[in-house]
Write a protein that holds these residues in place. Structure first.
Motif, PDB file in Angstrom:
ATOM      1  N   VAL A  89      97.384  63.541  48.450  1.00  0.00           N
ATOM      2  CA  VAL A  89      97.478  63.798  49.900  1.00  0.00           C
ATOM      3  C   VAL A  89      98.845  64.398  50.239  1.00  0.00           C
ATOM      4  N   VAL A  90      99.903  63.873  49.648  1.00  0.00           N
ATOM      5  CA  VAL A  90     101.258  64.387  49.904  1.00  0.00           C
ATOM      6  C   VAL A  90     101.371  65.849  49.449  1.00  0.00           C
ATOM      7  N   LEU A  91     100.921  66.123  48.227  1.00  0.00           N
ATOM      8  CA  LEU A  91     101.045  67.495  47.693  1.00  0.00           C
ATOM      9  C   LEU A  91     100.184  68.483  48.474  1.00  0.00           C
ATOM     10  N   GLU A  92      98.993  68.063  48.823  1.00  0.00           N
ATOM     11  CA  GLU A  92      98.103  68.961  49.564  1.00  0.00           C
ATOM     12  C   GLU A  92      98.677  69.256  50.959  1.00  0.00           C
ATOM     13  N   ALA A  93      99.200  68.226  51.598  1.00  0.00           N
ATOM     14  CA  ALA A  93      99.810  68.433  52.923  1.00  0.00           C
ATOM     15  C   ALA A  93     101.031  69.348  52.801  1.00  0.00           C
ATOM     16  N   ALA A  94     101.816  69.176  51.738  1.00  0.00           N
ATOM     17  CA  ALA A  94     103.000  70.026  51.517  1.00  0.00           C
ATOM     18  C   ALA A  94     102.577  71.474  51.304  1.00  0.00           C
ATOM     19  N   ARG A  95     101.547  71.660  50.492  1.00  0.00           N
ATOM     20  CA  ARG A  95     101.056  73.027  50.218  1.00  0.00           C
ATOM     21  C   ARG A  95     100.591  73.694  51.509  1.00  0.00           C
ATOM     22  N   ARG A  96      99.777  72.978  52.294  1.00  0.00           N
ATOM     23  CA  ARG A  96      99.236  73.566  53.525  1.00  0.00           C
ATOM     24  C   ARG A  96     100.340  73.915  54.514  1.00  0.00           C
ATOM     25  N   ALA A  97     101.413  73.124  54.489  1.00  0.00           N
ATOM     26  CA  ALA A  97     102.517  73.362  55.432  1.00  0.00           C
ATOM     27  C   ALA A  97     103.492  74.407  54.899  1.00  0.00           C
ATOM     28  N   GLY A  98     103.280  74.869  53.662  1.00  0.00           N
ATOM     29  CA  GLY A  98     104.179  75.880  53.081  1.00  0.00           C
ATOM     30  C   GLY A  98     105.522  75.318  52.646  1.00  0.00           C
ATOM     31  N   VAL A  99     105.552  74.012  52.338  1.00  0.00           N
ATOM     32  CA  VAL A  99     106.800  73.397  51.853  1.00  0.00           C
ATOM     33  C   VAL A  99     107.092  73.941  50.455  1.00  0.00           C
ATOM     34  N   ARG A 100     108.349  74.285  50.223  1.00  0.00           N
ATOM     35  CA  ARG A 100     108.690  74.960  48.969  1.00  0.00           C
ATOM     36  C   ARG A 100     109.010  73.994  47.814  1.00  0.00           C
ATOM     37  N   HIS A 101     109.813  72.969  48.109  1.00  0.00           N
ATOM     38  CA  HIS A 101     110.259  72.062  47.042  1.00  0.00           C
ATOM     39  C   HIS A 101     109.677  70.655  47.184  1.00  0.00           C
ATOM     40  N   VAL A 102     109.157  70.142  46.087  1.00  0.00           N
ATOM     41  CA  VAL A 102     108.692  68.759  46.078  1.00  0.00           C
ATOM     42  C   VAL A 102     109.290  68.049  44.864  1.00  0.00           C
ATOM     43  N   VAL A 103     109.866  66.889  45.118  1.00  0.00           N
ATOM     44  CA  VAL A 103     110.391  66.057  44.034  1.00  0.00           C
ATOM     45  C   VAL A 103     109.524  64.808  43.956  1.00  0.00           C
ATOM     46  N   LEU A 104     109.023  64.513  42.770  1.00  0.00           N
ATOM     47  CA  LEU A 104     108.113  63.385  42.583  1.00  0.00           C
ATOM     48  C   LEU A 104     108.802  62.279  41.790  1.00  0.00           C
ATOM     49  N   ALA A 105     108.779  61.073  42.338  1.00  0.00           N
ATOM     50  CA  ALA A 105     109.312  59.927  41.598  1.00  0.00           C
ATOM     51  C   ALA A 105     108.280  59.516  40.563  1.00  0.00           C
ATOM     52  N   SER A 106     108.502  59.934  39.319  1.00  0.00           N
ATOM     53  CA  SER A 106     107.703  59.418  38.222  1.00  0.00           C
ATOM     54  C   SER A 106     108.457  58.196  37.692  1.00  0.00           C
ATOM     55  N   SER A 107     108.173  57.805  36.484  1.00  0.00           N
ATOM     56  CA  SER A 107     108.817  56.599  35.955  1.00  0.00           C
ATOM     57  C   SER A 107     108.810  56.641  34.437  1.00  0.00           C
ATOM     58  N   ASN A 108     109.734  55.892  33.857  1.00  0.00           N
ATOM     59  CA  ASN A 108     109.734  55.747  32.390  1.00  0.00           C
ATOM     60  C   ASN A 108     108.405  55.153  31.913  1.00  0.00           C
ATOM     61  N   HIS A 109     107.677  54.486  32.825  1.00  0.00           N
ATOM     62  CA  HIS A 109     106.427  53.838  32.420  1.00  0.00           C
ATOM     63  C   HIS A 109     105.281  54.831  32.216  1.00  0.00           C
ATOM     64  N   ALA A 110     105.519  56.112  32.545  1.00  0.00           N
ATOM     65  CA  ALA A 110     104.560  57.167  32.192  1.00  0.00           C
ATOM     66  C   ALA A 110     104.530  57.353  30.676  1.00  0.00           C
ATOM     67  N   VAL A 111     105.620  56.957  30.026  1.00  0.00           N
ATOM     68  CA  VAL A 111     105.741  57.101  28.566  1.00  0.00           C
ATOM     69  C   VAL A 111     106.195  55.775  27.948  1.00  0.00           C
ATOM     70  N   GLY A 112     105.793  54.674  28.599  1.00  0.00           N
ATOM     71  CA  GLY A 112     106.315  53.350  28.253  1.00  0.00           C
ATOM     72  C   GLY A 112     106.104  52.936  26.808  1.00  0.00           C
ATOM     73  N   PHE A 113     104.964  53.340  26.230  1.00  0.00           N
ATOM     74  CA  PHE A 113     104.687  52.915  24.852  1.00  0.00           C
ATOM     75  C   PHE A 113     105.330  53.821  23.798  1.00  0.00           C
ATOM     76  N   ALA A 114     106.083  54.809  24.232  1.00  0.00           N
ATOM     77  CA  ALA A 114     106.799  55.651  23.253  1.00  0.00           C
ATOM     78  C   ALA A 114     107.856  54.786  22.562  1.00  0.00           C
ATOM     79  N   PRO A 115     107.845  54.770  21.221  1.00  0.00           N
ATOM     80  CA  PRO A 115     108.782  53.902  20.503  1.00  0.00           C
ATOM     81  C   PRO A 115     110.193  54.485  20.451  1.00  0.00           C
ATOM     82  N   ARG A 116     111.142  53.608  20.327  1.00  0.00           N
ATOM     83  CA  ARG A 116     112.526  54.030  20.101  1.00  0.00           C
ATOM     84  C   ARG A 116     112.605  54.671  18.714  1.00  0.00           C
ATOM     85  N   GLY A 117     113.076  55.889  18.648  1.00  0.00           N
ATOM     86  CA  GLY A 117     113.163  56.558  17.345  1.00  0.00           C
ATOM     87  C   GLY A 117     114.605  56.668  16.900  1.00  0.00           C
ATOM     88  N   GLU A 118     114.836  57.597  15.993  1.00  0.00           N
ATOM     89  CA  GLU A 118     116.187  57.807  15.460  1.00  0.00           C
ATOM     90  C   GLU A 118     117.105  58.415  16.499  1.00  0.00           C
TER      91      GLU A 118
END
Ligand code: 15L
Length: 262
Positions: A89-118
């Motif tokens: 809903v936020v992105l669609e409303a932004a698009r319709r209004a012609g808003v240029r920049h959108v910043v999305l709060a994602s999270s480390n939990h999008a990749v939470g199961f990625a293991p600690r590597g070298e």
């Protein structure tokens, strides 16, 4: 310049509000919890899932900082409604209004199961969500990608670590994003063109997530959680990096007991 901040009454919104205030800038603060507007601010009480309200909230807006949604694990129906559909809903409303920049709060939990590597965990790490909440962050990034590629919006997704006044446990000695650095990152992201996925993390001595893409968009972190290390290590002991919660990106969210009753 008018910036719409969704979820402005939440934890990150509250920390960012005074830090993003600037001469010649209006912050339009939107939340389901009523807020009182100060100088240079406008307050809107609405849900990000309300299409009509979001269309109205976009009026005169140059950029959107989308922080709204559940910030922890919840039953799937709630995640789907608020985090997934709300982001659409936020992105669609932004698009319709012609808003240029959108910043999305994602999270480390999008990749939470990625293991600690070298080495450092790279930017654009493939999704490995640790919860339904994490899935909603993956979806948020996917929607952002779609609205960039199909409609040309400039979208930057922030894989935020632990954004609090100060780190609360030894994991956060690695994952902390200080409020000031969060504001630095938000400013860089609000000005960035293109599509980016960047880690939201401070310049922590114990950091293991890349700052490369963040720096590429102009984010230069200044804070280091290590100043809190003595106190936290004295209290909790030195972390065992080979074990939960330190062995994976998402920490305790990856543990067997981190669940909700669905
Ligand atoms: C998040 O995404 C949560 O919103 C926040 O409360 C913290 O738990 C943070 O991640 C974290 O991983 O420390």
């Amino acid at each position: 310049m008018r910036i719409l901040i969704t979820g402005a009454a939440g934890g990150v919104g509250t920390l960012l509000r005074p830090r993003l205030a600037k001469e010649g800038r209006v912050l339009r603060l939107l939340d389901v919890t009523p807020l009182e507007a100060g100088p240079g601010e406008e307050a809107v009480t609405a849900s990000i899932t309300d299409e009509e309200a979001m269309a109205a909230a976009m009026d005169g807006v140059d950029a959107v900082l989308h922080l709204g949604g559940h910030s922890l694990e919840r039953p799937w129906a709630q995640i789907l409604d608020v985090n997934v559909n709300g982001t659409y809903v936020v992105l669609e409303a932004a698009r319709r209004a012609g808003v240029r920049h959108v910043v999305l709060a994602s999270s480390n939990h999008a990749v939470g199961f990625a293991p600690r590597g070298e080495g450092e965990a790279p930017d654009y790490l493939f999704p490995r969500p640790d919860t339904f909440y994490g899935v909603s962050k993956v979806t948020k990034e996917a929607l952002g990608s779609l609205y960039h590629d199909r409609y040309g919006l400039a979208v930057t997704c922030l894989r935020i670590g632990s954004c609090f006044e100060r780190p609360r446990d030894v994991r956060m000695l690695s994952t902390w994003l200080s409020p000031d650095d969060c504001a630095r990152l938000a400013e860089a992201a609000l000005a960035a063109d293109g599509f980016h996925v960047v880690w939201g993390v401070s310049a922590n001595t114990r950091r293991w997530w890349s700052l490369e893409e963040g720096r590429a968009i102009g984010y230069e972190p200044k804070d280091d959680a290590e100043v809190f290390a003595d106190t936290l290590v004295a209290e909790h002991g030195e972390p065992d990096l080979g074990d939960l919660p330190h062995s994976v990106v998402g920490g305790a969210f990856c543990g067997p007991h981190y669940d909700v009753d669905n």
